[in-house]
Each structure stands twice: as C-alpha cells, then as structure tokens.
Motif scaffolding. Structure first.
Motif, PDB file in Angstrom:
ATOM      1  N   LYS B  27      55.916  25.153  47.679  1.00  0.00           N
ATOM      2  CA  LYS B  27      55.139  26.255  47.577  1.00  0.00           C
ATOM      3  C   LYS B  27      53.941  25.337  46.683  1.00  0.00           C
ATOM      4  O   LYS B  27      53.767  24.180  46.338  1.00  0.00           O
ATOM      5  CB  LYS B  27      55.714  27.275  46.590  1.00  0.00           C
ATOM      6  CG  LYS B  27      56.560  27.988  47.456  1.00  0.00           C
ATOM      7  CD  LYS B  27      57.213  29.042  46.698  1.00  0.00           C
ATOM      8  CE  LYS B  27      58.713  29.609  46.601  1.00  0.00           C
ATOM      9  NZ  LYS B  27      59.425  28.957  45.619  1.00  0.00           N
ATOM     10  N   SER B  28      53.122  25.956  45.885  1.00  0.00           N
ATOM     11  CA  SER B  28      51.979  25.921  45.059  1.00  0.00           C
ATOM     12  C   SER B  28      51.634  24.061  45.248  1.00  0.00           C
ATOM     13  O   SER B  28      50.913  23.793  45.938  1.00  0.00           O
ATOM     14  CB  SER B  28      52.538  25.952  43.552  1.00  0.00           C
ATOM     15  OG  SER B  28      53.616  25.217  43.402  1.00  0.00           O
ATOM     16  N   ALA B 132      46.542  36.317  49.591  1.00  0.00           N
ATOM     17  CA  ALA B 132      47.604  37.159  49.075  1.00  0.00           C
ATOM     18  C   ALA B 132      48.038  36.566  47.645  1.00  0.00           C
ATOM     19  O   ALA B 132      48.319  37.320  46.712  1.00  0.00           O
ATOM     20  CB  ALA B 132      48.861  36.945  49.654  1.00  0.00           C
ATOM     21  N   ILE B 133      48.267  35.242  47.614  1.00  0.00           N
ATOM     22  CA  ILE B 133      48.491  34.602  46.314  1.00  0.00           C
ATOM     23  C   ILE B 133      47.617  34.892  45.383  1.00  0.00           C
ATOM     24  O   ILE B 133      47.661  35.284  44.080  1.00  0.00           O
ATOM     25  CB  ILE B 133      48.847  33.025  46.323  1.00  0.00           C
ATOM     26  CG1 ILE B 133      50.141  32.794  47.396  1.00  0.00           C
ATOM     27  CG2 ILE B 133      49.095  32.339  44.962  1.00  0.00           C
ATOM     28  CD1 ILE B 133      50.157  31.243  47.693  1.00  0.00           C
ATOM     29  N   PHE B 138      46.154  36.090  40.394  1.00  0.00           N
ATOM     30  CA  PHE B 138      44.993  36.166  39.549  1.00  0.00           C
ATOM     31  C   PHE B 138      44.061  37.547  39.886  1.00  0.00           C
ATOM     32  O   PHE B 138      42.820  37.279  39.613  1.00  0.00           O
ATOM     33  CB  PHE B 138      44.038  34.936  39.941  1.00  0.00           C
ATOM     34  CG  PHE B 138      44.922  33.718  40.177  1.00  0.00           C
ATOM     35  CD1 PHE B 138      45.036  33.136  38.764  1.00  0.00           C
ATOM     36  CD2 PHE B 138      45.347  33.121  41.126  1.00  0.00           C
ATOM     37  CE1 PHE B 138      45.660  31.753  38.553  1.00  0.00           C
ATOM     38  CE2 PHE B 138      45.971  32.037  41.164  1.00  0.00           C
ATOM     39  CZ  PHE B 138      46.159  31.268  39.834  1.00  0.00           C
ATOM     40  N   GLY B 139      44.872  38.567  40.033  1.00  0.00           N
ATOM     41  CA  GLY B 139      44.019  39.745  40.385  1.00  0.00           C
ATOM     42  C   GLY B 139      43.238  40.291  39.302  1.00  0.00           C
ATOM     43  O   GLY B 139      42.071  40.592  39.359  1.00  0.00           O
ATOM     44  N   ASN B 140      43.973  40.582  38.166  1.00  0.00           N
ATOM     45  CA  ASN B 140      43.227  40.871  36.885  1.00  0.00           C
ATOM     46  C   ASN B 140      42.392  39.737  36.424  1.00  0.00           C
ATOM     47  O   ASN B 140      42.081  38.699  37.020  1.00  0.00           O
ATOM     48  CB  ASN B 140      44.389  41.372  35.954  1.00  0.00           C
ATOM     49  CG  ASN B 140      45.469  40.276  35.727  1.00  0.00           C
ATOM     50  OD1 ASN B 140      45.186  39.034  36.295  1.00  0.00           O
ATOM     51  ND2 ASN B 140      46.207  40.423  34.799  1.00  0.00           N
ATOM     52  N   GLY B 141      41.526  39.990  35.291  1.00  0.00           N
ATOM     53  CA  GLY B 141      40.813  39.002  34.511  1.00  0.00           C
ATOM     54  C   GLY B 141      41.815  38.225  33.788  1.00  0.00           C
ATOM     55  O   GLY B 141      42.914  37.565  34.234  1.00  0.00           O
ATOM     56  N   ARG B 155      41.449  28.163  44.867  1.00  0.00           N
ATOM     57  CA  ARG B 155      40.172  28.439  45.506  1.00  0.00           C
ATOM     58  C   ARG B 155      39.593  27.221  46.433  1.00  0.00           C
ATOM     59  O   ARG B 155      39.227  27.675  47.678  1.00  0.00           O
ATOM     60  CB  ARG B 155      39.085  28.708  44.652  1.00  0.00           C
ATOM     61  CG  ARG B 155      39.072  30.290  44.113  1.00  0.00           C
ATOM     62  CD  ARG B 155      37.464  30.827  43.792  1.00  0.00           C
ATOM     63  NE  ARG B 155      36.778  29.929  42.846  1.00  0.00           N
ATOM     64  CZ  ARG B 155      36.893  30.289  41.606  1.00  0.00           C
ATOM     65  NH1 ARG B 155      37.469  31.468  41.267  1.00  0.00           N
ATOM     66  NH2 ARG B 155      36.324  29.700  40.613  1.00  0.00           N
ATOM     67  N   ALA B 156      39.795  25.991  46.148  1.00  0.00           N
ATOM     68  CA  ALA B 156      39.751  25.030  46.971  1.00  0.00           C
ATOM     69  C   ALA B 156      40.590  25.207  48.301  1.00  0.00           C
ATOM     70  O   ALA B 156      39.957  25.036  49.478  1.00  0.00           O
ATOM     71  CB  ALA B 156      40.241  23.839  46.326  1.00  0.00           C
TER      72      ALA B 156
END
Lengths: 200, 200
Positions: B27-28, B132-133, B138-141, B155-156
DNA sequence: ATTCTTTATGCAACTTGTTGCACAACGGTG
DNA sequence: CACCGTTGTGCAACAAGTTGCATAAAGAAT
C-alpha cells in the motif's frame, strides 16, 4: 522485457548500426525507453543469434571497430507484432522525488524546495522540447497512420510533462507555505545518540 | 538507489519487521516505489550492518522463522534527511505501452485496442482507489505537516492516473478510428521468408 | 610517418530487481 | 501428538540495467 522490441521497432523504422541506434535512442524512442550503448550491443547480439535480425552483408571478419548494420528479419517482425497485442499490466510508477516528499514528512523539508524548483525547471524545458517537436513534425494535418500513432505517443509525453509542471508548482507553493522549520532537525545525532549496542 | 531510503521512511513512520514492511509496501509507499520481500530483507541486512538501523531487543539467536523488528538509528535518520535535499535528476519514464504504440506504427495495430481498453479499466480503478484514500484520510481539513506532504504525494498519484485515463481515452478513440486494417500483416512470415544465411 | 581525435564495437564487473524455493516457528485440528 | 496452514526469514540463481575500460579502424593534424 521491452528493450529488444524497442530495438526491433527502431530497426524497422531504419536499419542501423549499434552506435546509430544508441544515438537515436537519445531522441524519440529513448524519451520513454532509454538504453545505454552497452545494453543495445548486448541485445543486438542476442537478437542476431535468435534469428530476429541479421547483419547486412559487406566485407566482414574482424568485427572490432568496424561498422555493422542490422536489419529485421520476418521472424523478428512477427515477434514484434505479437508483443504489440500481448496482455501486459502497466507497472506502477517509480519516482524518487515522490519518495523524498514522503520522507520529508518524517525528517523535515530542509533543502527540498530547491530540488522541487530545479525539477520544475527541467520539466518545463522538456515540455518545451516536446512542443517544439510537435510543431516541427506534426504541424500540418496530413498524417499517415504511423504518424498519427507517433503523434499520440508524443502527446503522452506532453501531457505527462504538463502533469509534472502543474503538480510541482502546487508542491512548491505548499513547501513555501510551510517553510523549512520542521520536526526533528536533520543534523542532531552526534550528541543525542543512542548506541547500537547500548541496550542489546 | 532509493529503496533503502524508502525503507528508512517506512521504519520511521513505524518500526516493523521485514514481512510487515513488505505488506506496507503493497500500500502507500509501494504505490510509487514497489519492492518484493526479497529486496526488503536484503536491504534490511545491509542497513543493519551499516548502522543505519538496528533490530529491537527481544530473545534472539536463531534468526530463522523468528520475527525481527527494526528501528531507525540517528545515523539512518541523518542519511535520510541528507537524501531529501540531495540533487538528483528526474529519470525519464519507461513505459512499455507507449513503446507498443510506437511499434504499432510499424507492424500494425492488431490487438492493441483491446490492450488500451484493458489499461483504461485498470487506471480508472486505481484512480478510484486513490480518490477513496483521499476521502478517507484527508477528508476534513486540519492536517499536520506530515499529512500535508502525504496528501501532496497522493495528489500526484491522482493526477497521474487522471492523465493516463485521459490519454488512454484519446488513444482508444484514435485506434477505433483507424481500425485494425494496417500495413504489413503480422503473420505473413512463413512463406515470404528470407533465410538468415541466404545472402550472407 | 607518427600522433590525436572520432567513430565504433565490445568485455568485465557491479548493482538492482525478480523468481523459486528452503526452512523454521506457531497455532489450530483430528 | 502428528499434521497442516499461516507467518516469517532467508539463500540461490537469474535478468536487467549501469559503469568503466579495452580495443580497433579511419581520418585529420603536425
């Protein structure tokens, strides 16, 4: 592997010697599949032995220092055509700069912004180069099928560099926003040291 | 090379054993720097020997089949920090599909469109996974510096997959437009054959 | 004619990455 | 307790890519 097929493609486009191939790999094909002269000579040897290519006639014997041109044989062309249709999964990217960003999240961003800026410059230059090639080779309409495919490949290069430029700009902005002041400085280790054997 | 630094980063994020690292690399980090368990074990050995990491205590002796966790030593952290700032040029991409497009320009597009479609599906799936990840992690601020950097890296990945999806769609359209009828058929070689020795 | 540079091919040794397999401990199940 | 699947570490052999250097021919320079 892909190298032999890259070589077959190049040789079909134009029969060449090892060194000529090496030079051509520094442009066009090499933009997305680079190779050193060593790899190329080695692969040419294998391809010749397997009957995919052959050396063009001419007075041979002491192959050293003497130019040696190759052309593709039908067997080689067939192998290449088979490879084009083959099922082969895309391989995940392997990018050290992304890794470094990630590492910076742990050891600090010291010195990273400069690198990001440098890469930005390089990618912008590459983008400009691709655009110049596009203008030169595909400026007018009138493209043969081969041309259209080559243009498509070039556009992949352009789009890719475009992606990099955009992303690097965002990265630079983000890094500038954070500044170099980061967690656990990178040089404090000589005093706060924990010996490898101290507890083992 | 970058692998040792990838491992140091992973170990700093959380001390682990070889197998745990292998799983985390799926992963990651592995999304942009994959590695097999073999590479990881080998590298762990080197890193330990060079004093960059050490095995956590615990009752050792017969290292076989026994779990062995590692942590990063100050020396390793310093090496990693130095690497983050190091000048290192981006390496050109190496993509077999682009090579195949190029080859298709010479031997015909037979079977290529199916491959392009398949890759399109794979890249769309990867894009969805990344998205989805992003939503999950990183959904919230409210992001720490490390989070912001990891988000940048993600994001890359997203932008890259986006590029692929867009480009593959264009490629598929172009291929559909040309159809499979192309230059010099891929199977005609058994009869039109020119023997390797016939003229040499 | 000798020397120097360029063009050209290639060997050897090394590093990275891949594949297949062996071996050891651990936990359950019959 | 003997067997078996899972977890875990590792060797060995190979394939691909990189680096440094040796060698040879051809032409230009002195």
């Amino acid at each position: 592997m892909s190298l032999p097929y890259a070589i077959l493609t190049a040789l079909l486009e134009k029969p060449s010697s090892g060194l000529e191939l090496t030079r051509r790999f520094d442009k066009s094909i090499g933009y997305f599949w680079s190779a050193t002269h060593q790899q190329i000579y080695r692969e040419l040897g294998k391809l010749e032995e397997s009957g995919a290519i052959r050396a063009l006639p001419g007075p041979r014997q002491p192959t050293r220092g003497q130019k040696k041109e190759y052309e593709v044989l039908p067997a080689g062309r067939n192998e290449l055509a088979a490879w084009v249709a083959k099922i082969e999964d895309p391989k995940p990217i392997r990018d050290a700069l992304l890794l470094r960003l990630r590492a910076a999240g742990v050891v600090g961003t010291q010195g990273l912004e400069a690198e990001v800026r440098r890469h930005l410059t390089l990618h912008r230059a590459q983008l400009a180069e691709y655009r110049a090639i596009e203008e030169r080779d595909f400026g007018n309409g009138r493209d043969s099928e081969g041309d259209r495919l080559r243009h498509l490949v070039l556009r992949a290069g352009i789009d890719l560099e475009n992606f990099w430029v955009g992303w690097l700009e965002a990265a630079r902005a983000e890094l500038a926003d954070m500044g170099p002041g980061v967690s656990t400085g990178p040089d404090t280790g000589t005093d706060a040291r924990t010996g490898p054997e101290s507890t083992a």
